[in-house]
Structure formats: structure tokens, C-alpha cells
Design a protein around this motif. Structure first.
Motif, PDB file in Angstrom:
ATOM      1  N   MET A   1       0.784  -1.246   0.000  1.00  0.00           N
ATOM      2  CA  MET A   1       0.000   0.000   0.000  1.00  0.00           C
ATOM      3  C   MET A   1       0.810   1.287   0.000  1.00  0.00           C
ATOM      4  N   VAL A   2       2.096   1.243   0.341  1.00  0.00           N
ATOM      5  CA  VAL A   2       2.890   2.469   0.440  1.00  0.00           C
ATOM      6  C   VAL A   2       3.397   2.941  -0.925  1.00  0.00           C
ATOM      7  N   TYR A   3       3.692   2.025  -1.831  1.00  0.00           N
ATOM      8  CA  TYR A   3       4.351   2.393  -3.088  1.00  0.00           C
ATOM      9  C   TYR A   3       3.526   3.289  -4.009  1.00  0.00           C
ATOM     10  N   PRO A   4       2.190   3.145  -4.077  1.00  0.00           N
ATOM     11  CA  PRO A   4       1.442   4.051  -4.951  1.00  0.00           C
ATOM     12  C   PRO A   4       1.661   5.528  -4.627  1.00  0.00           C
ATOM     13  N   TYR A   5       1.831   5.866  -3.363  1.00  0.00           N
ATOM     14  CA  TYR A   5       2.065   7.262  -2.990  1.00  0.00           C
ATOM     15  C   TYR A   5       3.419   7.744  -3.501  1.00  0.00           C
ATOM     16  N   MET A   6       4.395   6.846  -3.514  1.00  0.00           N
ATOM     17  CA  MET A   6       5.701   7.197  -4.064  1.00  0.00           C
ATOM     18  C   MET A   6       5.619   7.413  -5.574  1.00  0.00           C
ATOM     19  N   LEU A   7       4.854   6.570  -6.245  1.00  0.00           N
ATOM     20  CA  LEU A   7       4.671   6.741  -7.694  1.00  0.00           C
ATOM     21  C   LEU A   7       3.981   8.067  -7.993  1.00  0.00           C
ATOM     22  N   ASP A   8       2.996   8.422  -7.174  1.00  0.00           N
ATOM     23  CA  ASP A   8       2.323   9.716  -7.350  1.00  0.00           C
ATOM     24  C   ASP A   8       3.290  10.869  -7.104  1.00  0.00           C
ATOM     25  N   SER A   9       4.103  10.754  -6.067  1.00  0.00           N
ATOM     26  CA  SER A   9       5.068  11.809  -5.733  1.00  0.00           C
ATOM     27  C   SER A   9       6.094  12.001  -6.845  1.00  0.00           C
ATOM     28  N   LEU A  10       6.596  10.893  -7.378  1.00  0.00           N
ATOM     29  CA  LEU A  10       7.581  10.979  -8.461  1.00  0.00           C
ATOM     30  C   LEU A  10       6.963  11.577  -9.720  1.00  0.00           C
TER      31      LEU A  10
ATOM     32  N   ALA B   1       4.515  13.730  -9.847  1.00  0.00           N
ATOM     33  CA  ALA B   1       4.327  15.164  -9.629  1.00  0.00           C
ATOM     34  C   ALA B   1       5.653  15.917  -9.695  1.00  0.00           C
ATOM     35  N   ARG B   2       6.712  15.278  -9.191  1.00  0.00           N
ATOM     36  CA  ARG B   2       8.014  15.953  -9.131  1.00  0.00           C
ATOM     37  C   ARG B   2       8.743  15.967 -10.466  1.00  0.00           C
ATOM     38  N   THR B   3       8.627  14.884 -11.229  1.00  0.00           N
ATOM     39  CA  THR B   3       9.385  14.770 -12.474  1.00  0.00           C
ATOM     40  C   THR B   3       8.566  15.078 -13.709  1.00  0.00           C
ATOM     41  N   GLY B   4       7.235  15.054 -13.564  1.00  0.00           N
ATOM     42  CA  GLY B   4       6.379  15.253 -14.727  1.00  0.00           C
ATOM     43  C   GLY B   4       6.283  14.036 -15.619  1.00  0.00           C
ATOM     44  N   LYS B   5       6.815  12.896 -15.160  1.00  0.00           N
ATOM     45  CA  LYS B   5       6.782  11.657 -15.942  1.00  0.00           C
ATOM     46  C   LYS B   5       6.007  10.604 -15.166  1.00  0.00           C
ATOM     47  N   ALA B   6       4.794  10.340 -15.587  1.00  0.00           N
ATOM     48  CA  ALA B   6       3.938   9.382 -14.900  1.00  0.00           C
ATOM     49  C   ALA B   6       3.954   8.039 -15.613  1.00  0.00           C
ATOM     50  N   VAL B   7       4.216   6.973 -14.863  1.00  0.00           N
ATOM     51  CA  VAL B   7       4.131   5.606 -15.386  1.00  0.00           C
ATOM     52  C   VAL B   7       2.811   5.015 -14.889  1.00  0.00           C
ATOM     53  N   PRO B   8       1.976   4.465 -15.765  1.00  0.00           N
ATOM     54  CA  PRO B   8       0.699   3.898 -15.298  1.00  0.00           C
ATOM     55  C   PRO B   8       0.930   2.730 -14.349  1.00  0.00           C
ATOM     56  N   TYR B   9       0.100   2.654 -13.333  1.00  0.00           N
ATOM     57  CA  TYR B   9       0.268   1.559 -12.377  1.00  0.00           C
ATOM     58  C   TYR B   9      -1.087   1.035 -11.916  1.00  0.00           C
TER      59      TYR B   9
END
Length: 381
Positions: free
Chosen positions: A119-128, A130-138
Motif C-alpha cells: 500500500m505504500v508504493y502508490p504514494y511514491m509513484l504519485d510523488s515521483l 508530480a516531481r518529475t512530470g513523468k507518470a508511469v501507469p500503475y
């Protein structure tokens, strides 16, 4: 529907699967999805917490296992506190190295889509993103049933894979959009789904009634429950799985082997759990997500002898909703439940087994594999 494998000529899609060793359910779910993607994608499975912070992971995992086995009331308090916390607004502190490793994996391995079973990793994916502008679908695989902690709910996950319609309804009531909630079933090993079809089980009076027993508590509990089961009816035979605790617990059970002879078999760590499942009439064990859903996939009734407050209560609720099992709080209740299942020529046991066959809790791994391949395809088009 099976989605195409190739993202561009000569290349399979790359799927990153994220897991964590806090409980077997996350690893089991990750392994099930990995196996279902075999031949259809290039897959990387990683335990980010164990790889990024190995020393801290060993300490926290040992503390987690100690708490759940020795102080379930403390675990209940911790669970209730986490159920009031929005991880999107208040992230877990001290996980910077984990997020940095995830960022490096995304940058260097370049997955087309990600599956998270923790459950913790989705928040990291969201944070990355937002920070990098590169979203990977998950896709987030929810490894709990019926009782869903808030920690699963506050990310921007494009999709959540859930185990059953009741869990989906509960998550909708908590505010998640219905079009992003997919009932897939738990991603058990794809081979387990074949057990119910290829190894049908039946029972008649006079035949051995085979119990598969997972001894996941103390030697005292194991001894009390084994004696209660074996004394309940002379037709009962038990295969006891001690796992890696064999050396610690077996000396306390040795005399039971002599007393009950072939009716009691004791095994240590084994890769043959599917074999033992296929040969059993009923399973007795803790209501962990992986265990419960493997039993459901094999359509073997289950008696839950121990559960953690919170998410494991939900797993027991699911068994009861499906009519395939119940919670037995002590050795006496366990013996009574087995006797009841065997009464009237096994009428109750047969009814429970048929309920699970009708529920058909199989195929979760394949459905999740299809969903993540579709996400990857949409991302690259």
C-alpha cells in the motif's frame, strides 16, 4: 481477453512488480502476477524496502512478526491509527532511500507499467510523477478483503484490483470511483486454480477425513489443537505444516506422533503445499490473505484458528460470506466444528465444498495480468 504482448516491433512490454516482505500476502500476490505474465512480458519483481534499506528492513520485519504473534492488541491499536491517516498528505517518514530506488528503477529500466502489491508504493509513484512530470501507469493490487485500511485508498491509482464484489462495494462507499475498481480475485499461483478441477475431493463415512493444519502460533497452541482434532473423531488424520519453525516446535509434538501413528504427519518447510491442499478435505490455519485465497482457489473449506484484528478479520468474513469456512476461537471450538462437518455423512462439509466450487475464486492472476498489459499498451500508444 488476452492483450497483445508487443509494444513495438521485437520488444515485449516491461512490467515492474513492487512487493514488500511484511506478511506473505504481498509476495504471494506479486508471484502470482509474475507467473501469469510469463511469456507475455518482461517482468522485474522487487522488494523495494528490503533492497533499499536491508538493515532497517530486517529490524522492522522482525518487529512486525513479533507484534502480530505476541501482542495482537498492540497490532490492533497500530492498525486503527493507520486507518485514520491519509498517506497522500502525511507520507511515512524515513522511506527516502526506498523512493530513490524506485526513481532509479523507473529511469533506468523504463517499465511500461507498474503493479504494486504493497500500500505504500502508490504514494511514491504519485510523488515521483508530480516531481518529475513523468507518470508511469500503475495498478494497485489490494491484498485484503472486506476490511480495507485507509492506507490503500488515498493514492491516485489508475486502477485497483480487488478480491471480490463485497470489497469493491466497501471501497466505493469510502469514496473510490467505481470505474477504477476491478474485481479480479486474489492473484494466487495460476496453477492452484486447477486443483479444484483436476483433483476433485469427496468423503464418505469410514474413509479418512484429511485435515491440513498450519501451525503458525506457539508449540502449546499447536499441541492443544492437534490433540483436540485427533480426539474429535478416529477418522480424522492431520498433516501438520510447521514451516521454518520445525526445530523449535517439533520436540513438543514428538510424543503425539507416537500416540496417533499414521494419523499425524508433521512436515517442515515445503514447496508441496499445493499437493497437500489437493489431498485434504479441510484446512485449518491463520486468516492471512495469501493462505485464505489459496484455499478458496482450491475450493477446500477452511477453519480459521487465528486472525489479526483488522484486515484478517475481513478475510474470515469473506470465507463466511462464501459459505466455505468460519472462525474457531479455541481448540474446543475447532474440534466441534470438525465433528459438525463430518456429521450426517459429511453433509455440512459437502455443502461448504460445493459453495466454494460455485464461487470459483480462481483466475485472479490472469485478470490482473490482462489489466496491466492493457495499461502498458495504452501508455505507449
Amino acid at each position: 481477453m488476452v492483450y497483445p504482448c508487443s509494444m513495438e516491433k521485437g520488444r515485449l512490454p516491461r512490467i515492474l512488480i513492487l512487493t514488500a516482505g511484511y506478511g506473505e500476502g504481498h509476495h504471494s500476490a506479486a508471484g502470482g502476477v509474475r507467473d501469469a505474465l510469463a511469456g507475455r512480458a518482461e517482468v522485474c519483481v522487487t522488494d523495494l524496502c528490503a533492497e533499499a534499506m536491508p538493515g532497517m528492513f530486517r529490524v522492522t520485519r522482525a518487529a512486525y512478526l513479533w507484534i502480530i504473534s505476541r501482542t495482537p492488541r498492540l497490532w490492533k491499536l497500530m492498525y486503527e491509527v493507520s486507518d485514520r491517516r491519509n498517506l497522500a498528505e502525511k507520507p511515512v517518514k524515513g522511506l527516502g532511500p526506498v523512493e530513490h530506488l524506485l526513481e532509479r528503477l523507473l529511469r533506468e529500466w523504463k517499465p511500461d507499467a507498474v503493479v504494486s502489491t504493497y500500500m505504500v508504493y502508490p504514494y511514491m509513484l504519485d510523488s515521483l510523477a508530480a516531481r518529475t512530470g513523468k507518470a508511469v501507469p500503475y495498478l494497485t493490487v489490494v491484498t485484503d478483503s472486506c476490511v480495507i485500511n485507509k492506507s490503500w485508498l488515498c493514492s491516485e491509482s489508475p486502477l485497483w484490483a480487488v478480491t471480490d464484489p463485497w470489497t469493491r462495494e466497501i471501497m466505493m462507499e469510502k469514496g473510490l470511483p467505481p470505474d477504477r475498481l476491478c474485481v479480479t480475485g486474489f492473484p494466487v499461483n495460476p496453477g492452484l486454480g486447477a486443483l479444484a478441477r483436476e483433483h476433485p475431493v469427496s468423503w464418505r463415512e469410514g474413509e479418512p477425513f484429511r485435515v491440513l493444519y498450519f501451525a503458525q502460533r506457539s508449540a502449546r497452541h499447536a499441541r492443544e489443537e492437534l490433540e483436540a482434532m485427533l480426539e474429535a473423531d478416529p477418522a480424522i488424520s492431520v498433516t501438520c505444516i510447521l514451516g521454518r519453525r520445525f526445530r523449535r516446535i517439533y520436540p513438543h509434538l514428538r510424543d503425539l506422533r507416537a500416540r496417533y501413528g499414521r494419523r499425524l504427519k508433521v512436515r517442515g518447510w515445503t514447496r508441496r503445499v499445493p499437493h497437500y491442499l489437493s489431498a485434504s478435505h479441510v484446512v485449518v490455519g491463520k486468516a492471512g490473505g495469501a493462505t485464505v485465497h489459496e484455499v478458496l482457489a482450491a475450493a477446500r473449506p477452511m477453519l480459521v484458528n487465528f486472525l489479526l484484528p483488522g484486515q484478517e478479520e475481513g478475510n474470515a468474513h469473506l470465507l463466511e460470506k462464501l459459505g466455505g469456512g468460519c472462525h474457531v476461537p479455541d481448540a474446543r471450538a475447532l474440534a466441534s466444528a470438525l465433528s459438525g462437518m463430518m456429521a450426517d455423512g459429511g453433509a455440512q462439509w459437502r455443502r461448504m465444498h460445493e459453495n466454494l466450487l460455485k464461487a470459483d475464486m480462481t483466475g485472479g492472476s490472469g485478470r490482473i495480468a490482462d489489466l496491466v498489459l492493457k495499461l502498458a499498451q495504452e501508455h505507449t500508444n
